[in-house]
Design a protein around this motif. Structure first.
Motif: not given
Length: 614
Positions: A368-383
């Motif tokens: 889902e993310l090709p980098v090393v990081t911290n944060g918030v993302w949405k998988v489909g509609e789910t944060p």
């Protein structure tokens, strides 16, 4: 070849190779290129005048690990250029002179002649690379990294492997193509190979029809970037070399070398020799399958995430409705991501389950993310809370991937300040657990934050806030005074003292707002001040929660509040500290403030209400 007639006496690969090296050493242009490269490396790495910053604004040459990152990149590129220049000419030059034909008519297997040309080009490239690597040793001394000299010696074979690969592909191309064309292809292959990990990650994110062809093309590239990234981990605190890129480089060299030798005369290769060479290739191809990978899910990952979820649940009572124990997590290791704690009634992305005790874990088929990081993302509609693996994040903190391709808000300078680590500091388990809780809280904030920014336009430019407003000397003076008043409010002996200090904070804040309205105009300043209020609420509250989750987190937060405007840190880090400071002041003055905050009221507004309340 001037001494090719001598080679005809034996015409074995080593003999041919040594003559190729002697011919290459007569190429004056490579000496000029090497001298220029040495001068550049000394200026950047050894002298005090060099300055190289990464995408996050970190000064890489300020410490040993960053200097090695810059030095390896320069030595690798310049060494590749020199190697290409030498390798593209060796075979065509001898055919133009007619000396190659004299070698080929000798009663010696032709594949040995081809192997000699290849070996000679590799040895020539290695000689010039070792010369270019000389500045790396004084650079370590200048940057205080003398203890890393053994690591440098262990890492150099990675550069040598890359040089051998680029020599092999260039030599192979020069068998059929003119020298300049072979050189262009060799340098192109090396350049694309340097960015191979990033290209592979981007390809993995697409479902387009061309993806299979792109993957096939990537297999034809030397794994230069992966090899360099692997050996550079020797300079990161706690870093460990991933052997798989090195094995991939050897396999690439095996394939290119075999094709080069076969191009000269594959029919003359003895059956036993061909079988032995094929067996060696099969072993190299199988080795990565059994080699340990830092991208695999480990018991350590399960233990740390489980502990973080429990730690979050212990302080969940701070905010009504917050359920960190049920919050989904995307554990990212860069090319490989794991979806953890995802709701059973939600449709996850394609992947396969991983055994992880009480945790529900899915290894995703594509990142889902090709980098090393911290944060918030949405998988489909789910944060989901995005959290890097502990060891991957530790290496980011060490500076080896500082700022490279990280998402907004995840740059290494910001993470270093937030987690209180530096180039030589290890990320402790306690800090890591608190960082995970920080991201779990962001998921809880997300619905309110989305409503907050609804309707925002071009005037709400957070970059302008960080890199214009927060770079202004008067702004910084006033922000430092704000922090002093907040610290006084938090440490006041009684409520009256806390209220007076909070009022002083608001007075300085009003003066700072007036300063920016006068300087930029109200239409420009107001949106920027609103961005600041949002981020103090968003990151300040998460920092406040993080302080509660960490054993010594509150003391660390008060230390940060004593000096929020420091040199060398990320400007954005101030909203974390000043926002958390307002939350601590509200604890003294308005016990019910948290519920109002989660309805989308800024911390500044809540503090104004608390100060004016009877």
């Amino acid at each position: 070849m001037a001494s090719a007639l001598d080679a005809m006496r034996g015409a074995r690969p080593v003999t041919v190779a040594l003559n190729v090296v002697r011919e290459n050493l007569r190429t004056r242009g490579t000496y000029v290129l090497t001298a220029v490269g040495l001068l550049l490396m000394f200026l950047l790495l050894v002298s005090s005048g060099g300055s190289v910053r990464d995408a996050a604004g970190n000064e890489l040459t300020a410490h040993a690990a960053g200097a090695m990152r810059v030095g390896f990149a320069m030595a690798g590129f310049l060494g590749a250029v020199v190697t290409v220049v030498l390798s593209m000419s060796a075979v065509p030059r001898e055919f133009e002179r007619g000396t190659a034909e004299l070698l080929l008519v000798r009663p010696v297997p032709r594949w040995q002649v081809g192997a000699g040309f290849l070996l000679g080009n590799i040895l020539s490239g290695w000689l010039f690379l070792l010369v270019l690597a000389v500045p790396l040793f004084p650079a370590l001394t200048v940057r205080g990294g003398q203890d890393l000299v053994p690591a440098l010696l262990l890492a150099l074979p990675g550069l040598l492997l890359n040089i051998a690969a680029v020599a092999a592909v260039t030599t192979l191309c020069s068998v059929w193509l003119p020298g300049p064309a072979a050189g262009f292809l060799g340098l192109l292959a090396y350049g694309l190979g340097v960015f191979g990990p990033e290209l592979s990650a981007l390809v993995a994110l697409s479902d387009a029809w061309w993806v299979p062809f792109a993957r096939l093309g990537l297999t034809l590239l030397p794994p230069a970037g992966a090899v360099t990234g692997s050996v550079l981990q020797l300079f990161a605190p706690g870093g460990a070399v991933d052997p798989r890129p090195l094995l991939g480089g050897l396999l690439y060299l095996w394939a290119a070398g075999g094709l080069t030798a076969a191009a000269f005369g594959w029919r003359e290769i003895a059956r036993w020799g061909a079988l032995a060479y094929l067996a060696a290739g099969l072993l190299l191809a199988a080795a990565p399958l059994v080699a340990p990978s830092p991208l695999d899910w480990t018991d350590e990952d399960a233990a740390l995430l489980g502990a973080a979820l429990r730690r979050g649940q212990e302080i969940a009572g701070l905010f009504d409705g917050w359920t960190p124990g049920e919050t989904p997590i995307l554990l990212t290791k860069g090319p490989v991501n794991y979806l953890v704690n995802f709701a059973q009634d939600a449709e996850p992305p394609p992947g396969r389950p991983v055994s992880a005790g009480s945790l529900r874990v899915i290894r995703l088929d594509r990142p889902e993310l090709p980098v090393v990081t911290n944060g918030v993302w949405k998988v489909g509609e789910t944060p989901v809370a995005v959290v890097a693996g502990w060891r991957q994040l530790d290496q980011v903190m060490g500076g080896m991937e500082a700022g490279a391709g990280l998402l907004g808000g995840g740059e290494a300078a910001l993470l270093k300040g937030l987690l209180r680590t530096g180039a030589e500091a290890r990320l402790t388990e306690e800090q890591y657990l608190a960082a995970v809780v920080h991201e779990l809280f962001h998921v809880y904030q997300m619905p309110v934050a989305e409503d907050w920014v609804a309707g925002w336009g071009d005037a709400h430019q957070q970059e302008r806030l960080w890199y214009e407003v927060y770079m202004d000397a008067e702004n910084n003076r006033l922000q430092q005074r704000e922090a002093e008043h907040l610290l006084t409010a938090v440490q006041a002996a009684d409520e009256a003292g806390a209220r007076a200090a909070a009022a002083a904070f608001l007075a300085v804040r009003d003066a700072r707002a007036a300063y920016w309205r006068d300087r930029l105009g109200g239409e420009v300043a107001e949106p920027l001040l609103e961005v600041e209020r949002l981020y103090e609420w968003l990151e300040g509250l998460a920092r406040y929660v993080q302080a509660h989750a960490e054993a010594d987190g509150m003391d660390a937060l008060l230390d940060e509040l004593a000096a929020p405007v420091g040199e060398g840190g990320s400007p954005r880090l101030r909203v974390y500290t000043l926002g958390a400071g307002q939350a601590l002041a509200l604890d003294r003055l308005s016990p019910g403030w948290r519920q109002a905050a989660m309805e989308g009221v800024s911390l500044e507004a809540l503090l104004r209400e608390a100060v004016t309340a009877p």
